[in-house]
Write a protein that holds these residues in place. Sequence first.
Motif, short mmCIF file in Angstrom:
data_model
loop_
_atom_site.label_atom_id
_atom_site.label_comp_id
_atom_site.label_asym_id
_atom_site.label_seq_id
_atom_site.Cartn_x
_atom_site.Cartn_y
_atom_site.Cartn_z
N PHE A 137 0.82 -1.02 0.28
CA PHE A 137 0.25 -0.07 -0.16
C PHE A 137 0.87 1.01 0.00
O PHE A 137 0.73 2.77 -0.70
N ARG A 138 1.71 1.13 0.55
CA ARG A 138 3.02 2.58 1.37
C ARG A 138 3.44 2.60 -0.37
O ARG A 138 3.30 3.73 -1.38
N ASP A 139 3.35 1.58 -1.36
CA ASP A 139 4.06 2.18 -2.58
C ASP A 139 3.59 2.59 -3.84
O ASP A 139 3.45 3.52 -5.13
N LEU A 140 1.96 2.02 -3.30
CA LEU A 140 0.36 2.77 -4.21
C LEU A 140 0.59 3.80 -3.97
O LEU A 140 -0.02 5.30 -4.96
N GLN A 141 0.55 4.56 -2.44
CA GLN A 141 0.77 5.87 -2.95
C GLN A 141 1.84 6.21 -2.78
O GLN A 141 1.48 7.59 -3.03
N LEU A 142 3.02 6.17 -2.94
CA LEU A 142 3.86 6.36 -3.48
C LEU A 142 3.64 7.14 -4.52
O LEU A 142 4.19 7.66 -5.27
N ALA A 143 3.05 5.95 -5.01
CA ALA A 143 2.98 6.32 -6.77
C ALA A 143 2.07 7.53 -7.07
O ALA A 143 1.90 8.32 -8.38
N PHE A 144 0.85 6.97 -5.97
CA PHE A 144 -0.08 8.85 -6.74
C PHE A 144 0.26 9.67 -6.48
O PHE A 144 0.76 11.15 -7.23
N LEU A 145 1.86 9.81 -5.13
CA LEU A 145 2.59 11.25 -5.45
C LEU A 145 3.26 11.11 -6.62
O LEU A 145 3.20 12.50 -6.68
N LYS A 146 3.86 10.55 -6.94
CA LYS A 146 4.97 10.47 -8.20
C LYS A 146 3.84 11.26 -9.26
O LYS A 146 4.94 11.81 -10.30
N SER A 147 2.71 10.40 -9.37
CA SER A 147 1.47 11.20 -10.18
C SER A 147 1.31 12.91 -10.59
O SER A 147 1.61 12.94 -11.39
N SER A 148 1.59 12.78 -9.13
CA SER A 148 1.69 14.52 -9.36
C SER A 148 -0.22 15.22 -10.33
O SER A 148 -0.16 15.65 -10.42
N THR A 149 -1.15 14.03 -9.46
CA THR A 149 -2.30 14.30 -9.36
C THR A 149 -3.10 14.47 -8.02
O THR A 149 -1.86 14.11 -7.02
N PRO A 150 -4.15 15.16 -7.52
CA PRO A 150 -4.44 15.82 -6.60
C PRO A 150 -5.42 14.51 -5.71
O PRO A 150 -6.31 14.11 -4.92
N GLY B 4 -4.49 10.85 -4.43
CA GLY B 4 -3.43 10.30 -3.50
C GLY B 4 -4.11 10.11 -2.27
O GLY B 4 -3.65 8.82 -1.67
N GLU B 5 -5.59 10.06 -1.84
CA GLU B 5 -6.81 9.26 -0.95
C GLU B 5 -7.43 8.31 -1.87
O GLU B 5 -8.45 7.39 -1.85
N ILE B 6 -7.46 8.32 -3.17
CA ILE B 6 -8.10 7.84 -3.94
C ILE B 6 -7.89 5.76 -3.87
O ILE B 6 -8.65 5.04 -3.83
N PRO B 7 -6.49 5.16 -3.73
CA PRO B 7 -6.41 4.12 -3.04
C PRO B 7 -6.70 3.33 -1.70
O PRO B 7 -7.95 2.78 -1.88
N THR B 8 -7.52 4.65 -0.63
CA THR B 8 -8.32 3.76 -0.06
C THR B 8 -9.61 3.87 -0.05
O THR B 8 -9.77 2.52 0.24
N ASP B 9 -10.00 4.93 -0.63
CA ASP B 9 -11.67 5.06 -0.74
C ASP B 9 -11.68 3.74 -1.97
O ASP B 9 -13.14 3.55 -1.77
N HIS B 10 -10.38 3.22 -2.74
CA HIS B 10 -11.10 2.12 -3.87
C HIS B 10 -11.32 0.89 -2.47
O HIS B 10 -12.11 0.09 -2.51
N ALA B 11 -10.15 0.86 -1.95
CA ALA B 11 -9.86 -0.46 -1.07
C ALA B 11 -11.36 -0.96 -0.33
O ALA B 11 -11.57 -1.87 0.20
N ILE B 12 -11.76 0.44 0.64
CA ILE B 12 -12.92 0.01 1.08
C ILE B 12 -13.72 -0.05 0.36
O ILE B 12 -14.46 -0.85 1.12
N PHE B 13 -14.55 0.27 -0.24
CA PHE B 13 -15.53 -0.39 -1.62
C PHE B 13 -15.07 -1.33 -1.82
O PHE B 13 -16.44 -2.20 -1.52
N LYS C 3 2.61 2.18 -13.88
CA LYS C 3 4.15 3.38 -14.48
C LYS C 3 4.35 4.14 -13.50
O LYS C 3 5.72 4.18 -14.02
N PHE C 4 4.19 4.55 -12.00
CA PHE C 4 5.02 5.34 -10.58
C PHE C 4 5.07 3.79 -9.69
O PHE C 4 6.36 4.45 -9.43
N GLY C 5 4.82 2.96 -10.11
CA GLY C 5 5.21 1.94 -8.77
C GLY C 5 6.52 1.53 -8.87
O GLY C 5 6.02 0.96 -10.19
N LEU C 6 6.89 0.66 -7.60
CA LEU C 6 7.49 -0.62 -7.92
C LEU C 6 6.88 -2.15 -8.29
O LEU C 6 8.05 -2.65 -7.67
#
Length: 377
Positions: free
Chosen positions: A134-147, A149-158, A205-208
């Motif tokens: 999950f940390r890697d996914l959050q970092l991927a969104f940080l690197k994507s430079s989009t607003p 960053g909270e989408i991974p959590t919301d998607h996982a909750i649903f 694209k941005f994750g490892l």
Amino acid sequence: MKNSKISCVRCIMNNRVDKEIRFNDKGVCHHCLRYDELLSKRVVNAEERTLALEELVNKIKRAGKGKEYDCILGVSGGVDSTYVAWLTKELGLRPLAIHLDNGWNSELAVSNIEKVLKGLDIDLITKVLDWEEFRDLQLAFLKSSTPDGEIPTDHAIFATLWKEAARNNIRFIISGMNFATESISVPNWSYGHSDWKYVKYIQSKFGLKKLKTFPHFNFFDLFWINLVKRVRTVSILNYIDYDKSSAMELLQNDLGWIYYGGKHYESIYTRFWQGYVLPRKFEIDKRYGHLSDLINSGQITRDDALEEIKKPIYPSKDLEEEDRQFVIKKLNISEEQFKSFMNEKPRSYKDFPNNHKIVARLKIIANWMRSKKLYPK
């Protein structure tokens, strides 16, 4: 003037916080007009509330007859989900609570969840995400430079709620989402809750790391859960006269629940994302939307909102710096890397592959079904 500030005459949204805002000839923004258009589809009117709620509760009880639980609810420790937990018990339902632990819970959120569910005698299942993944996914969104960053959590909750409902053969998920305080939708502020194509691409694209355990869903899962398993998500707060301040007072007095200082601030990362990253990097202050929702639902006046928006976005400067250092350390990045993320040119979900058009169509279909009483509010 090209850069002059133009505000809605009804709410406090303006062309600086939402660059795609539109106004009619009376100066009312499209968010308020959308509110008026969707109100009858999303919220049960006052004359029908008692009967509609009674029918809904009876339907849930019938579907859960003979089972240990008749509904599932997601809990975060925040006011909306906590009030829903209290309400389901008041209505005589037998809920199973699900909490997604993404590694960012504040101590207060954990305390609120434990205290409230114990007091209400509600069983709890906590799903803990694989932190390194999950940390890697959050970092991927940080690197994507989009607003987003909270989408991974919301998607996982649903995904977690739907799959737990299907696995336990429970047909109803009781959601804390409510039109009264969450009606404004600005895709440029946050997009992707239901778009696995977008989330998966950002990670590729941005994750490892590969997302081996991350809870997710695609359109096939949506159709299977809704049409085959017949799971229904019910925004039960749309069936009552939901007033957030009254709800908070009740929870504090009856259950010992403690307020955490801002919408969704029960999560440290959410508090930091909304209070630090969004306003500094993207010039986005989500309080404009939250307060405008409360204006449209009659819970505060426009003047009250204008006074509230003058207050600092972070509870305190000390907490802001404490959170900043904590986030950098927990994400295992350097100060230089974080500054690089913050200085990167902002991008949008539109810059990457996504299913926005399909998601938009599905929302239109869902609202049409709600208007025809084919799907819960």
